[in-house]
Design a protein around this motif. Structure first.
Motif, short mmCIF file in Angstrom:
data_model
loop_
_atom_site.label_atom_id
_atom_site.label_comp_id
_atom_site.label_asym_id
_atom_site.label_seq_id
_atom_site.Cartn_x
_atom_site.Cartn_y
_atom_site.Cartn_z
N GLU A 142 52.32 57.11 28.91
CA GLU A 142 53.09 56.74 30.09
C GLU A 142 52.82 55.27 30.46
O GLU A 142 53.74 54.51 30.76
N GLU A 143 51.56 54.85 30.42
CA GLU A 143 51.19 53.47 30.73
C GLU A 143 51.81 52.50 29.73
O GLU A 143 52.31 51.43 30.09
N ALA A 144 51.79 52.86 28.45
CA ALA A 144 52.37 52.00 27.41
C ALA A 144 53.87 51.83 27.62
O ALA A 144 54.41 50.72 27.48
N VAL A 145 54.57 52.91 27.97
CA VAL A 145 56.01 52.85 28.22
C VAL A 145 56.30 51.94 29.42
O VAL A 145 57.20 51.09 29.37
N LYS A 146 55.53 52.09 30.50
CA LYS A 146 55.73 51.25 31.69
C LYS A 146 55.54 49.78 31.36
O LYS A 146 56.33 48.92 31.79
N LYS A 147 54.48 49.45 30.61
CA LYS A 147 54.20 48.06 30.27
C LYS A 147 55.29 47.48 29.37
O LYS A 147 55.72 46.34 29.55
N ALA A 148 55.73 48.28 28.40
CA ALA A 148 56.79 47.81 27.50
C ALA A 148 58.09 47.58 28.26
O ALA A 148 58.77 46.57 28.08
#
Length: 159
Positions: A142-148
């Motif tokens: 979830e964090e990786a998706v938000k950052k991307a």
């Protein structure tokens, strides 16, 4: 060739089968069936070690057994695939009894009816609604998706 090499078997004949049995003397199992898999020709040879072990001799009733092949006898399957189908059809797994016990509400014929349907429909029987499967991302995903997403929103001319 020596006599020893003549005794080596390079293959084993298997009889893929799904079976169902109940334990009628166990009140906690009432309405539930064990749905299992064996490659033994005689299903009872697989069931008996499960119900007769370490001084316990549990009465069982074998309800049915059938070849674990999809209709047309071209492709075999294991009990895990049939278990997924049962869960998809709303049959409750009785985890307190073990992963292979399913509750059929004292309708013993229901398991065989569902098995026959599964054999007929093959793997398409396991497809979920519209091919979509509910999935929840792990925290780090979830964090990786938000950052991307944030990066691409802020740098939309980078492509």
């Amino acid at each position: 060739m020596s006599d020893q090499t003549q005794k080596i078997k390079s293959y084993k004949i298997v009889y893929p089968q799904i079976y169902s049995y109940t334990l009628p003397n166990r009140k906690e199992n009432y309405g539930s069936q064990k749905i299992g898999y064996t490659e033994q020709k005689n299903v009872e040879s697989r069931i008996l070690p499960q119900v007769r072990t370490a001084g316990i001799n549990e009465k069982h009733e074998t309800l049915w057994s059938a070849p674990a092949f999809f209709e047309g006898n071209q492709e075999s399957f294991r009990d895990e695939a049939f278990h997924r189908f049962l869960l998809k059809k709303g049959i409750e797994r009785k985890l307190n009894l073990g992963r292979e016990w399913f509750y059929f509400n004292d309708d013993p014929s229901k398991s065989k009816e569902l098995f026959d349907l599964f054999r007929k429909e093959k793997f398409s029987a396991l497809q979920s609604d519209g091919g979509k499967i509910e999935y929840t991302l792990r925290f780090e995903q979830e964090e990786a998706v938000k950052k991307a997403k944030k990066y691409f929103e802020e740098n939309d001319n980078m492509i």
